[in-house]
Design an enzyme around this catalytic site. Sequence first.
Site, short mmCIF file in Angstrom:
data_model
loop_
_atom_site.label_atom_id
_atom_site.label_comp_id
_atom_site.label_asym_id
_atom_site.label_seq_id
_atom_site.Cartn_x
_atom_site.Cartn_y
_atom_site.Cartn_z
N CYS A 1 25.47 -14.17 3.63
CA CYS A 1 26.46 -15.79 3.39
C CYS A 1 25.36 -17.14 3.69
O CYS A 1 25.39 -17.78 3.20
CB CYS A 1 27.77 -15.86 3.60
SG CYS A 1 27.88 -15.19 5.11
N HIS B 1 29.59 -22.68 6.03
CA HIS B 1 28.50 -22.66 6.59
C HIS B 1 27.09 -23.34 7.01
O HIS B 1 27.35 -23.92 5.72
CB HIS B 1 27.62 -20.99 6.60
CG HIS B 1 28.71 -19.43 6.54
ND1 HIS B 1 29.76 -19.89 7.24
CD2 HIS B 1 27.76 -18.93 6.64
CE1 HIS B 1 30.31 -18.30 8.11
NE2 HIS B 1 29.61 -18.17 6.79
N1 NAP Z 1 33.42 -13.06 5.01
C1 NAP Z 1 32.58 -13.21 4.73
O1 NAP Z 1 31.91 -14.83 4.26
C2 NAP Z 1 31.38 -12.52 4.25
C3 NAP Z 1 30.08 -12.67 3.52
C4 NAP Z 1 29.65 -12.41 3.35
C5 NAP Z 1 29.34 -10.80 2.99
N2 NAP Z 1 29.77 -10.58 3.92
C6 NAP Z 1 30.57 -9.10 4.03
O2 NAP Z 1 31.80 -8.97 3.00
C7 NAP Z 1 31.77 -7.66 3.83
C8 NAP Z 1 33.50 -8.34 4.01
O3 NAP Z 1 33.76 -8.99 4.62
P1 NAP Z 1 34.70 -9.34 4.89
O4 NAP Z 1 34.67 -11.07 5.47
O5 NAP Z 1 35.94 -9.73 3.52
O6 NAP Z 1 35.54 -8.54 5.75
P2 NAP Z 1 37.12 -8.36 6.15
O7 NAP Z 1 38.43 -9.29 6.16
O8 NAP Z 1 37.26 -7.31 7.42
O9 NAP Z 1 37.64 -6.72 5.53
C9 NAP Z 1 37.29 -5.99 4.94
C10 NAP Z 1 37.36 -4.46 3.46
O10 NAP Z 1 37.12 -3.60 4.37
C11 NAP Z 1 38.42 -2.44 3.98
N3 NAP Z 1 38.45 -1.51 4.57
C12 NAP Z 1 37.58 -0.98 5.84
N4 NAP Z 1 37.38 -0.10 6.38
C13 NAP Z 1 37.69 0.71 5.74
C14 NAP Z 1 37.56 2.25 5.06
N5 NAP Z 1 37.28 3.40 6.64
N6 NAP Z 1 37.80 2.78 3.62
C15 NAP Z 1 37.60 1.64 3.06
N7 NAP Z 1 38.14 0.74 3.39
C16 NAP Z 1 37.89 0.40 4.54
C17 NAP Z 1 38.83 -3.43 3.87
O11 NAP Z 1 40.68 -2.28 4.25
P3 NAP Z 1 42.63 -2.70 4.74
O12 NAP Z 1 42.54 -4.28 5.12
O13 NAP Z 1 42.87 -1.50 4.35
O14 NAP Z 1 42.16 -2.50 6.35
C18 NAP Z 1 39.19 -4.63 3.73
O15 NAP Z 1 39.42 -4.58 2.84
C19 NAP Z 1 31.27 -7.04 4.97
O16 NAP Z 1 29.62 -6.50 4.79
C20 NAP Z 1 30.83 -8.51 5.06
O17 NAP Z 1 29.67 -8.28 6.22
C21 NAP Z 1 31.24 -10.96 4.17
#
Ligand code: NAP
Length: 349
Positions: free
Chosen positions: A152, A241
Site C-alpha cells: 500500500c 498512509h
Molecule cells: N490492509 C491493507 O491496507 C493492505 C494493503 C495492501 C495489501 N495488503 C495485503 O492484503 C492481504 C490482506 O490484508 P488484510 O489487511 O485484509 O488482512 P486481514 O484483515 O488479516 O485478513 C486476512 C484474510 O485472510 C483470510 N485467511 C487467513 N488465514 C486463512 C487460511 N488459512 N485460509 C484461507 N483464508 C485465510 C482471513 O479469513 P478469516 O477471517 O476466516 O480468518 C481474512 O479474510 C495481506 O496479504 C496484506 O499484506 C493489505
Amino acid sequence: MSGRDARVTVAVLGATGAVGQRFVSLLDGHPWFRVTALCASDRSAGKTYGEAARCVLDHPMPDWARDMEVLPCKPGLDAHLAFSGLDASVAGDIEVAFATAGHAVVSNSRNHRMDPDVPLLVPEVNHTHLDLLIEQKKRFPGGGCLVTNPNCSTVGLVMALAPIQAAFGIDRVIVATLQSVSGAGYPGVPAMDILDNVIPHIGGEEEKIESESRKILGAPGKAAGFAISAHCHRVHVSDGHTLAASIKTTRPASPEEAVATLRTFRSPLASLGLPSLPERPVIVREEPDRPQPRFDRMAGAGMTVTVGRVRRCPVLDLRLVALVHNTIRGAAGVALLNAQLPRANGLLG
Ligand SMILES: NC(=O)c1ccc[n+]([C@@H]2O[C@H](COP(=O)([O-])OP(=O)(O)OC[C@H]3O[C@@H](n4cnc5c(N)ncnc54)[C@H](OP(=O)(O)O)[C@@H]3O)[C@@H](O)[C@H]2O)c1
C-alpha cells in the site's frame, strides 16, 4: 432485450479481512463485476458473511453480501476472476491453485509480486508490464493468470515518483512512512501498543517498498536502477498512509517544475473508460499543512494520491509529502483497476 447479466463473475478470497471487506464494498453495484463467491478460512467457511466478517468499514455491508455463505478458498468456483485479500501466510499456494485451475487472480498479497513473470501493477504508471502475462501463460496453460498490486505505501510513492522520473530521471530516494492501523488488517496492532504511540518497525515493509518501487518504475523484467531507502512507522491513524520523500533527480528540477509536472500528470488510460480510474491520479495541494489523512484520503473516491509540501531539499534535490488511502488506492481499489485493465486489453477474456 435479454435479462442476462453480462458482468464478469468474481470471487473474493480473504473476503472477511480488512482488504476483503473493501473489495466487497467497492464491488457493490459494480458495472463490470458480479460477486458470485466470498471465501475465507475454515474458521469462517459455512457461516454467513454477516456472521463471519467483523465490520471494519464506516458503512454497512451490502445486503446481498450479508446473507451469502462464506466458502473455503478452493478453486473451481463459478467465478472467472478471483480478487485476493488473503493473509500472506496462505496466499502463495492458494493463488497458484486458482490460477492453475483457470481463474484470473488479481492479488494484494506480497507472495508473487516479485516473480519475474508476474506483473506488479499500478495501471497509470506501468500498465505495459501486463506484457509479462504472455510469458506467464506457459506457467498456467489452463488459461489462468496472476496479476499483483504493490504494497500500500509503494502505490503512493510510485504515483508521486513516476511523473518526476519521466521528466527529470531519478537517481536516489529516501522515504519515511507514517502508516495507518488498517494497514495491519484486522485485528491488527493491539490498542495497548498503538494508542498514544508511534511504532518504528513494520516487518518486511521497508524491503517491500525498496524492491517493489524499482520493479514498477523499471522496464518489464528489468528493475529501475535508482537507490532507495525506506523507514516505516505505524501511527495512530485509522486509514491513510503518509509518505515523506527526498528525491535526487538525474537532471536538475526546481520545486516549481516538479509541481508543474505532477499537476499535468494524466492517466494514459483515460480513453478506455475504466470504471475505477479516477479523473486525476495525483493532485497537488498548496497549503503548508496538507496532505492530512483525515481530510485528503478520500480524494478521487480514495483513488487519487495527494501530494503536498513540494520544496527544495538541502541534501538531495526535492522533498515532498504524499498521502494514499491504503485499502482503496493501496489495495482493493487498485486491484479492481488492474482487473479492468487486462479486460480492456482483452488479455483476461
Ligand atoms: N490492509 C491493507 O491496507 C493492505 C494493503 C495492501 C495489501 N495488503 C495485503 O492484503 C492481504 C490482506 O490484508 P488484510 O489487511 O485484509 O488482512 P486481514 O484483515 O488479516 O485478513 C486476512 C484474510 O485472510 C483470510 N485467511 C487467513 N488465514 C486463512 C487460511 N488459512 N485460509 C484461507 N483464508 C485465510 C482471513 O479469513 P478469516 O477471517 O476466516 O480468518 C481474512 O479474510 C495481506 O496479504 C496484506 O499484506 C493489505
